[in-house]
Design a protein around this motif. Structure first.
Motif, PDB file in Angstrom:
ATOM      1  N   GLY A 170      17.188   6.876  22.413  1.00  0.00           N
ATOM      2  CA  GLY A 170      16.555   7.236  23.684  1.00  0.00           C
ATOM      3  C   GLY A 170      15.664   8.455  23.558  1.00  0.00           C
ATOM      4  N   ILE A 171      16.109   9.427  22.767  1.00  0.00           N
ATOM      5  CA  ILE A 171      15.313  10.643  22.567  1.00  0.00           C
ATOM      6  C   ILE A 171      14.006  10.298  21.860  1.00  0.00           C
ATOM      7  N   VAL A 172      14.093   9.530  20.790  1.00  0.00           N
ATOM      8  CA  VAL A 172      12.893   9.147  20.034  1.00  0.00           C
ATOM      9  C   VAL A 172      12.036   8.186  20.851  1.00  0.00           C
ATOM     10  N   GLY A 173      12.675   7.193  21.471  1.00  0.00           N
ATOM     11  CA  GLY A 173      11.937   6.193  22.242  1.00  0.00           C
ATOM     12  C   GLY A 173      11.114   6.799  23.360  1.00  0.00           C
ATOM     13  N   THR A 174      11.692   7.768  24.058  1.00  0.00           N
ATOM     14  CA  THR A 174      10.963   8.417  25.147  1.00  0.00           C
ATOM     15  C   THR A 174       9.783   9.210  24.618  1.00  0.00           C
ATOM     16  N   GLY A 231      17.384  -1.311  21.982  1.00  0.00           N
ATOM     17  CA  GLY A 231      16.718  -1.576  23.263  1.00  0.00           C
ATOM     18  C   GLY A 231      17.519  -2.526  24.127  1.00  0.00           C
ATOM     19  N   LEU A 232      18.018  -3.603  23.523  1.00  0.00           N
ATOM     20  CA  LEU A 232      18.828  -4.569  24.275  1.00  0.00           C
ATOM     21  C   LEU A 232      20.159  -3.969  24.726  1.00  0.00           C
ATOM     22  N   GLY A 233      20.737  -3.121  23.890  1.00  0.00           N
ATOM     23  CA  GLY A 233      22.037  -2.523  24.206  1.00  0.00           C
ATOM     24  C   GLY A 233      21.949  -1.249  25.012  1.00  0.00           C
ATOM     25  N   SER A 234      20.725  -0.870  25.377  1.00  0.00           N
ATOM     26  CA  SER A 234      20.490   0.363  26.144  1.00  0.00           C
ATOM     27  C   SER A 234      21.105   1.581  25.463  1.00  0.00           C
ATOM     28  N   GLY A 235      20.959   1.654  24.157  1.00  0.00           N
ATOM     29  CA  GLY A 235      21.450   2.818  23.447  1.00  0.00           C
ATOM     30  C   GLY A 235      21.853   2.494  22.031  1.00  0.00           C
ATOM     31  N   CYS A 236      22.229   3.541  21.319  1.00  0.00           N
ATOM     32  CA  CYS A 236      22.583   3.405  19.904  1.00  0.00           C
ATOM     33  C   CYS A 236      23.986   3.938  19.664  1.00  0.00           C
ATOM     34  N   ARG A 255      21.841  15.891  29.540  1.00  0.00           N
ATOM     35  CA  ARG A 255      21.316  14.726  28.823  1.00  0.00           C
ATOM     36  C   ARG A 255      22.317  14.214  27.802  1.00  0.00           C
ATOM     37  N   ILE A 256      22.275  12.927  27.545  1.00  0.00           N
ATOM     38  CA  ILE A 256      23.119  12.318  26.534  1.00  0.00           C
ATOM     39  C   ILE A 256      22.372  12.343  25.204  1.00  0.00           C
ATOM     40  N   ALA A 257      23.080  12.686  24.146  1.00  0.00           N
ATOM     41  CA  ALA A 257      22.475  12.796  22.817  1.00  0.00           C
ATOM     42  C   ALA A 257      22.386  11.425  22.144  1.00  0.00           C
ATOM     43  N   PHE A 302      15.430  18.830  19.193  1.00  0.00           N
ATOM     44  CA  PHE A 302      16.628  18.098  18.796  1.00  0.00           C
ATOM     45  C   PHE A 302      16.359  17.303  17.522  1.00  0.00           C
ATOM     46  N   LEU A 303      15.226  16.617  17.479  1.00  0.00           N
ATOM     47  CA  LEU A 303      14.876  15.835  16.289  1.00  0.00           C
ATOM     48  C   LEU A 303      14.614  16.737  15.081  1.00  0.00           C
ATOM     49  N   ALA A 304      13.998  17.893  15.314  1.00  0.00           N
ATOM     50  CA  ALA A 304      13.781  18.848  14.220  1.00  0.00           C
ATOM     51  C   ALA A 304      15.120  19.320  13.658  1.00  0.00           C
ATOM     52  N   GLY A 305      16.100  19.507  14.525  1.00  0.00           N
ATOM     53  CA  GLY A 305      17.432  19.891  14.073  1.00  0.00           C
ATOM     54  C   GLY A 305      18.078  18.807  13.231  1.00  0.00           C
ATOM     55  N   LEU A 306      17.885  17.546  13.618  1.00  0.00           N
ATOM     56  CA  LEU A 306      18.442  16.438  12.843  1.00  0.00           C
ATOM     57  C   LEU A 306      17.866  16.395  11.433  1.00  0.00           C
ATOM     58  N   VAL A 307      16.563  16.626  11.329  1.00  0.00           N
ATOM     59  CA  VAL A 307      15.894  16.564  10.035  1.00  0.00           C
ATOM     60  C   VAL A 307      16.150  17.832   9.218  1.00  0.00           C
ATOM     61  N   SER A 308      16.208  18.971   9.888  1.00  0.00           N
ATOM     62  CA  SER A 308      16.341  20.228   9.149  1.00  0.00           C
ATOM     63  C   SER A 308      17.748  20.467   8.619  1.00  0.00           C
ATOM     64  N   GLY A 309      18.762  19.867   9.220  1.00  0.00           N
ATOM     65  CA  GLY A 309      20.132  20.057   8.740  1.00  0.00           C
ATOM     66  C   GLY A 309      20.295  19.712   7.276  1.00  0.00           C
TER      67      GLY A 309
END
Length: 151
Positions: free
Chosen positions: A35-39, A106-111, A29-31, A55-62
């Motif tokens: 896309g992770i949050v949207g899904t 959404g328009l750019g299909s990614g961040c 998977r691509i990080a 993955f999201l918990a890791g982003l917040v817990s760092g």
């Protein structure tokens, strides 16, 4: 810029790179955060919600772990001890900006994480075009805000 800030930025960049490679190597998977949050928000659970939540918990817990060990997050201009400062343009402007960023991803299909970190590393022409667009839009925004509007 002081050495401690540079080292924190370097460490953060290394951790982002490691997490992107790990996610690609382990799950294919691509990080891309949008896309992770949207899904998680828009689609029914397909059996892959656990890794997305982790993955999201890791982003917040760092940052929380950094704060626990005394490494403050002083990232607010003019208030280096603050973690989150008062938005300069007000909360309503932040909400509009957040909505526009969401529409743009959404328009750019990614961040920036999906295109800028993972896509450029894979030498994707589409990600190169998206990243150049992000950067140009940021440059124009800052120029207009500082030199045209005088803010």
């Amino acid at each position: 810029m002081e050495l401690a800030s540079s080292l924190q930025g370097l460490a953060g960049g290394i951790l982002i790179g490691i997490s992107a490679v790990w996610l690609m190597a382990s799950l294919g998977r691509i990080a891309g955060i949008s896309g992770i949050v949207g899904t998680l928000i828009t689609q029914r659970p397909q059996g892959d919600s656990a890794w997305r939540l982790a993955f999201l918990a890791g982003l917040v817990s760092g940052p929380l772990v950094l704060m626990l060990f005394g490494g403050g997050l002083g990232n607010v201009v003019n208030s280096p001890g603050e973690v989150i400062g008062e938005p300069l343009g007000g909360v309503s402007l932040m909400l509009v900006a957040g909505l526009l960023v969401g529409l743009g991803t959404g328009l750019g299909s990614g961040c920036t994480s999906g295109h800028g970190v993972c896509g450029l590393a894979r030498l994707s022409p589409r990600s190169l075009a998206a990243t150049v667009t992000f950067l140009l839009a940021a440059l124009v925004t800052v120029y207009v805000q500082r030199h045209v509007l005088g803010a």
